[in-house]
Design a protein around this motif. Structure first.
Motif, PDB file in Angstrom:
ATOM      1  N   UNK A 219       0.840  -1.201   0.000  1.00  0.00           N
ATOM      2  CA  UNK A 219       0.000   0.000   0.000  1.00  0.00           C
ATOM      3  C   UNK A 219       0.872   1.246   0.000  1.00  0.00           C
ATOM      4  N   UNK A 220       0.453   2.263  -0.739  1.00  0.00           N
ATOM      5  CA  UNK A 220       1.178   3.533  -0.851  1.00  0.00           C
ATOM      6  C   UNK A 220       2.537   3.379  -1.546  1.00  0.00           C
ATOM      7  N   UNK A 221       2.667   2.355  -2.380  1.00  0.00           N
ATOM      8  CA  UNK A 221       3.908   2.157  -3.132  1.00  0.00           C
ATOM      9  C   UNK A 221       4.121   3.324  -4.081  1.00  0.00           C
ATOM     10  N   UNK A 222       5.344   3.854  -4.101  1.00  0.00           N
ATOM     11  CA  UNK A 222       5.701   4.904  -5.039  1.00  0.00           C
ATOM     12  C   UNK A 222       6.525   4.327  -6.177  1.00  0.00           C
ATOM     13  N   UNK A 223       7.788   4.029  -5.870  1.00  0.00           N
ATOM     14  CA  UNK A 223       8.636   3.320  -6.819  1.00  0.00           C
ATOM     15  C   UNK A 223       9.744   2.618  -6.044  1.00  0.00           C
ATOM     16  N   UNK A 224      10.388   1.697  -6.700  1.00  0.00           N
ATOM     17  CA  UNK A 224      11.513   0.978  -6.107  1.00  0.00           C
ATOM     18  C   UNK A 224      12.589   0.823  -7.167  1.00  0.00           C
ATOM     19  N   UNK A 225      13.841   1.052  -6.757  1.00  0.00           N
ATOM     20  CA  UNK A 225      14.986   0.789  -7.626  1.00  0.00           C
ATOM     21  C   UNK A 225      15.741  -0.360  -6.985  1.00  0.00           C
ATOM     22  N   UNK A 226      15.939  -1.435  -7.718  1.00  0.00           N
ATOM     23  CA  UNK A 226      16.556  -2.621  -7.131  1.00  0.00           C
ATOM     24  C   UNK A 226      17.521  -3.268  -8.104  1.00  0.00           C
ATOM     25  N   UNK A 227      18.585  -3.813  -7.550  1.00  0.00           N
ATOM     26  CA  UNK A 227      19.485  -4.654  -8.328  1.00  0.00           C
ATOM     27  C   UNK A 227      19.178  -6.100  -7.956  1.00  0.00           C
ATOM     28  N   UNK A 228      19.080  -6.998  -8.925  1.00  0.00           N
ATOM     29  CA  UNK A 228      18.674  -8.379  -8.616  1.00  0.00           C
ATOM     30  C   UNK A 228      19.636  -9.138  -7.707  1.00  0.00           C
ATOM     31  N   UNK A 229      20.846  -8.633  -7.502  1.00  0.00           N
ATOM     32  CA  UNK A 229      21.791  -9.325  -6.623  1.00  0.00           C
ATOM     33  C   UNK A 229      21.329  -9.307  -5.170  1.00  0.00           C
ATOM     34  N   UNK A 230      20.419  -8.412  -4.811  1.00  0.00           N
ATOM     35  CA  UNK A 230      20.046  -8.228  -3.407  1.00  0.00           C
ATOM     36  C   UNK A 230      19.046  -9.252  -2.897  1.00  0.00           C
ATOM     37  N   UNK A 231      18.216  -9.798  -3.763  1.00  0.00           N
ATOM     38  CA  UNK A 231      17.094 -10.627  -3.326  1.00  0.00           C
ATOM     39  C   UNK A 231      17.165 -12.019  -3.923  1.00  0.00           C
ATOM     40  N   UNK A 232      17.169 -13.005  -3.048  1.00  0.00           N
ATOM     41  CA  UNK A 232      17.091 -14.406  -3.464  1.00  0.00           C
ATOM     42  C   UNK A 232      15.640 -14.845  -3.333  1.00  0.00           C
ATOM     43  N   UNK A 263      14.256 -13.599   0.186  1.00  0.00           N
ATOM     44  CA  UNK A 263      15.165 -13.120   1.223  1.00  0.00           C
ATOM     45  C   UNK A 263      16.033 -12.004   0.660  1.00  0.00           C
ATOM     46  N   UNK A 264      16.199 -10.944   1.440  1.00  0.00           N
ATOM     47  CA  UNK A 264      17.124  -9.863   1.084  1.00  0.00           C
ATOM     48  C   UNK A 264      18.411 -10.073   1.866  1.00  0.00           C
ATOM     49  N   UNK A 265      19.527 -10.175   1.158  1.00  0.00           N
ATOM     50  CA  UNK A 265      20.827 -10.380   1.797  1.00  0.00           C
ATOM     51  C   UNK A 265      21.231  -9.126   2.563  1.00  0.00           C
ATOM     52  N   UNK A 266      21.710  -9.311   3.787  1.00  0.00           N
ATOM     53  CA  UNK A 266      22.025  -8.164   4.647  1.00  0.00           C
ATOM     54  C   UNK A 266      23.089  -7.264   4.025  1.00  0.00           C
ATOM     55  N   UNK A 267      24.137  -7.847   3.472  1.00  0.00           N
ATOM     56  CA  UNK A 267      25.213  -7.039   2.902  1.00  0.00           C
ATOM     57  C   UNK A 267      24.854  -6.412   1.560  1.00  0.00           C
ATOM     58  N   UNK A 268      23.723  -6.817   1.001  1.00  0.00           N
ATOM     59  CA  UNK A 268      23.310  -6.260  -0.288  1.00  0.00           C
ATOM     60  C   UNK A 268      21.987  -5.500  -0.191  1.00  0.00           C
TER      61      UNK A 268
END
Length: 284
Positions: A219-232, A263-268
């Motif tokens: 809810x209330x999503x605006x936008x997201x910028x993500x690199x695929x390395x961060x999320x498994x 899962x989002x990797x902590x270091x990424x």
């Protein structure tokens, strides 16, 4: 005299619209859950830089290179949480008396397209937004500020040393309209056919832009910028079956099971930048 007007049923099903999943663009499958319910990943620390001391003798705890310390090796633990299922039956007479429009195979495909895939998408995007390592202060997006806010997000990723290639900008259809109305934005629409088939609609500031329906986003999503390395985003099991005339049923019994997680990797985590829109004020 009463007249019964004829009714004609066409061999056609009024299907619901459904958007293809774009999850594969935003996530990776770097870890293997085969034979395991939990995967542990090491995080290894580094050593600080020191001034080399040419004329200082070394010792048990130090050397000319600096104080000798052990590196830390801690772990992150990822345990699959979602083990989901569905089932339904299609009676033989129901299939026959609906002009064969009620068929097990097409019903299963419909179930995946309209129910299972949207659920997995919604869960994955929610995990990414919740665990984003960089979050903007919630602010309403307009055609005037949308470009500035996206530039701020990309700048945040630059300062976090996130790879510049492969970034994805996720927007809702409404936010995409704001982008098209913004005089400062010139989007590159010359996208390769292979990427267009996956859902990429343009490029902006070096990142690919994709649209995701608002009902699959927080809810209330605006936008997201993500690199695929961060999320498994593993899917450990996909098991779909059609049983013809099982005990107790004259017809087809359909069963499905899917075990998945994200899962989002902590270091990424800093490779994800999330901008939520300010919640609308309730009027009294």
């Amino acid at each position: 005299m009463a007249i019964n007007l004829a009714t004609k049923f066409l061999p056609y099903v009024d299907e619901k619209f459904s958007t293809e999943s774009k999850k594969s663009l935003l996530t990776n499958q770097d870890f293997d859950w085969t034979g395991a319910h939990t995967v542990k990943v090491y995080k290894v620390s580094t050593s600080q830089m020191n001034d080399y001391k040419r004329n200082t003798p070394g010792g048990m705890t130090g050397s000319r290179y600096g104080v000798i310390k052990d590196l830390d090796a801690t772990t992150e633990e990822f345990t699959l949480k979602n083990d989901r299922s569905f089932t339904f039956v299609i009676d033989k007479l129901d299939s026959d008396e609906t002009a064969q429009n009620l068929q097990a195979a097409s019903a299963l495909e419909r179930q995946l397209r309209e129910v299972a895939i949207p659920e997995v998408d919604t869960y994955t995007y929610g995990v990414m937004c919740e665990n984003a390592g960089q979050k903007a202060e919630p602010k309403a997006l307009t055609k005037t500020n949308i470009y500035t806010e996206i530039l701020a997000g990309n700048n945040a990723l630059d300062n976090a040393e996130v790879p510049e290639t492969g970034r994805i900008i996720v927007v809702t259809p409404d936010v995409y309209v704001l982008m098209k109305q913004c005089n400062d934005i010139t989007m590159e629409t010359d996208v390769g056919n292979d990427l267009r088939l996956k859902g990429v609609i343009s490029n902006l500031d070096g990142a690919m832009v994709i649209k995701v329906p608002a009902n699959r986003l927080p809810e209330n999503f605006g936008f997201m910028i993500a690199h695929p390395c961060a999320t498994v985003a593993p899917t450990k099991l996909e098991d779909y079956k059609i049983h013809e005339d099982p005990p107790g049923i004259s017809g087809a019994l359909v069963e499905g099971r899917i075990a998945y997680d994200a899962f989002v990797l902590e270091n990424k985590a800093k490779a994800i930048y999330y901008h939520a829109q300010a919640a609308e004020q309730e009027t009294t």
